[in-house]
Design a protein around this motif. Sequence first.
Motif, mmCIF file in Angstrom:
data_model
loop_
_atom_site.group_PDB
_atom_site.id
_atom_site.type_symbol
_atom_site.label_atom_id
_atom_site.label_comp_id
_atom_site.label_asym_id
_atom_site.label_seq_id
_atom_site.Cartn_x
_atom_site.Cartn_y
_atom_site.Cartn_z
ATOM 1 N N MET A 3 0.828 -1.207 0.000
ATOM 2 C CA MET A 3 0.000 0.000 0.000
ATOM 3 C C MET A 3 0.859 1.253 0.000
ATOM 4 O O MET A 3 0.433 2.307 -0.461
ATOM 5 N N PHE A 4 2.122 1.135 0.529
ATOM 6 C CA PHE A 4 3.007 2.288 0.635
ATOM 7 C C PHE A 4 4.337 1.989 -0.054
ATOM 8 O O PHE A 4 4.748 0.828 -0.185
ATOM 9 N N GLY A 5 5.010 3.048 -0.453
ATOM 10 C CA GLY A 5 6.353 2.934 -0.997
ATOM 11 C C GLY A 5 7.175 4.125 -0.545
ATOM 12 O O GLY A 5 6.639 5.113 -0.038
ATOM 13 N N CYS A 6 8.493 4.031 -0.721
ATOM 14 C CA CYS A 6 9.350 5.161 -0.375
ATOM 15 C C CYS A 6 10.524 5.212 -1.351
ATOM 16 O O CYS A 6 10.896 4.201 -1.966
ATOM 17 N N ILE A 7 11.060 6.395 -1.491
ATOM 18 C CA ILE A 7 12.236 6.613 -2.336
ATOM 19 C C ILE A 7 13.229 7.453 -1.559
ATOM 20 O O ILE A 7 12.894 8.553 -1.108
ATOM 21 N N TYR A 25 3.355 -0.247 9.670
ATOM 22 C CA TYR A 25 4.220 -0.799 8.638
ATOM 23 C C TYR A 25 5.622 -0.212 8.795
ATOM 24 O O TYR A 25 5.789 0.924 9.243
ATOM 25 N N VAL A 26 6.638 -0.976 8.389
ATOM 26 C CA VAL A 26 8.025 -0.547 8.565
ATOM 27 C C VAL A 26 8.823 -0.855 7.306
ATOM 28 O O VAL A 26 8.676 -1.928 6.698
ATOM 29 N N PHE A 27 9.672 0.087 6.900
ATOM 30 C CA PHE A 27 10.671 -0.118 5.863
ATOM 31 C C PHE A 27 12.051 -0.083 6.511
ATOM 32 O O PHE A 27 12.323 0.808 7.324
ATOM 33 N N ASP A 28 12.935 -1.004 6.151
ATOM 34 C CA ASP A 28 14.342 -0.914 6.551
ATOM 35 C C ASP A 28 15.070 -0.035 5.540
ATOM 36 O O ASP A 28 14.907 -0.199 4.323
ATOM 37 N N LEU A 29 15.891 0.892 6.034
ATOM 38 C CA LEU A 29 16.614 1.836 5.182
ATOM 39 C C LEU A 29 18.113 1.645 5.400
ATOM 40 O O LEU A 29 18.648 2.010 6.441
ATOM 41 N N VAL A 56 3.823 9.423 9.542
ATOM 42 C CA VAL A 56 5.082 8.886 9.019
ATOM 43 C C VAL A 56 6.177 9.198 10.024
ATOM 44 O O VAL A 56 6.290 10.328 10.505
ATOM 45 N N HIS A 57 6.999 8.201 10.342
ATOM 46 C CA HIS A 57 8.022 8.335 11.383
ATOM 47 C C HIS A 57 9.361 7.798 10.882
ATOM 48 O O HIS A 57 9.414 6.963 9.984
ATOM 49 N N PHE A 58 10.430 8.286 11.501
ATOM 50 C CA PHE A 58 11.787 7.860 11.143
ATOM 51 C C PHE A 58 12.514 7.393 12.401
ATOM 52 O O PHE A 58 12.480 8.080 13.432
ATOM 53 N N LEU A 59 13.137 6.237 12.316
ATOM 54 C CA LEU A 59 13.915 5.697 13.428
ATOM 55 C C LEU A 59 15.394 5.735 13.077
ATOM 56 O O LEU A 59 15.847 5.062 12.149
ATOM 57 N N PRO A 117 20.611 -0.622 9.816
ATOM 58 C CA PRO A 117 19.615 0.133 9.052
ATOM 59 C C PRO A 117 18.818 1.100 9.924
ATOM 60 O O PRO A 117 18.574 0.841 11.106
ATOM 61 N N ALA A 118 18.419 2.199 9.319
ATOM 62 C CA ALA A 118 17.384 3.034 9.911
ATOM 63 C C ALA A 118 16.050 2.427 9.510
ATOM 64 O O ALA A 118 15.999 1.477 8.729
ATOM 65 N N GLN A 119 14.958 2.972 10.048
ATOM 66 C CA GLN A 119 13.645 2.456 9.684
ATOM 67 C C GLN A 119 12.674 3.603 9.434
ATOM 68 O O GLN A 119 12.755 4.654 10.074
ATOM 69 N N LEU A 120 11.794 3.387 8.484
ATOM 70 C CA LEU A 120 10.693 4.292 8.213
ATOM 71 C C LEU A 120 9.421 3.608 8.705
ATOM 72 O O LEU A 120 9.150 2.463 8.343
ATOM 73 N N GLY A 121 8.667 4.281 9.562
ATOM 74 C CA GLY A 121 7.449 3.704 10.108
ATOM 75 C C GLY A 121 6.223 4.449 9.633
ATOM 76 O O GLY A 121 6.218 5.678 9.537
#
Length: 226
Positions: A3-7, A25-29, A56-59, A117-121
């Motif tokens: 449902m989500f994406g990031c660039i 939901y979480v993305f590994d960066l 939207v959050h950043f770890l 990795p950082a994470q996008l939440g």
Amino acid sequence: MAMFGCIIAGRLVQTNMQQVDATKYVFDLEDPQSINHIVVFMTGVQAFPPGFAATVHFLWPSPSAAPQWQLLGMLSNEKPSAIFKLGGNKAVASAFTNSNGMSPTTVMTPGIAATSPAQLGISVESIDIVMAQINTLHANSPSRNPAAAGAIVRNVDPMKLVEKVLESLYNFCSSFAGPLPPMSTALFGMDWGSTFIPLKALQDWYLMMQRKLKADPSGGSIIRAD
């Protein structure tokens, strides 16, 4: 499908999010040190249910502290994408792990060289809870809250501040540089080189810096300038 994406600027699109519970939901960066800008978007696979949006959050990874999340902004059906700039110093907020609408407590920490990795939440919540968090974020932004801006400045090396001021002066004034008029050497009595900068350029730069400091007395806008 996701449902989500990031660039991340300079990288391929990421849609490999992990769903950690029913609404989060979480993305590994990878290589977080090189991340400056990040775009987050809805892929169009599905829309939010009526009355819902997402924060939207950043770890930022820290080997010596418990995980803490920075609130970046929001997505909604009316705003399906957003771009965020991450500063060299990472401001983190403990606000992602619950959805009770409590305002995040911002803690300023210096940048940490990290290999993990950082994470996008992304947290899907009712629009009322989302807007309450966004309003708090805006209220605590450096431009509206000098105390918050001061926290940023205190975590910046003074040499970096001086470098930014000198860089601004050089870039601004050099754009007005031009050739000396004919016979200038004879006129001034010495060789001043092949170019000159009008005094008005310095005056305009000075007035510009005054406006920036009036809008942000902490000087944080100067430090954050590209």
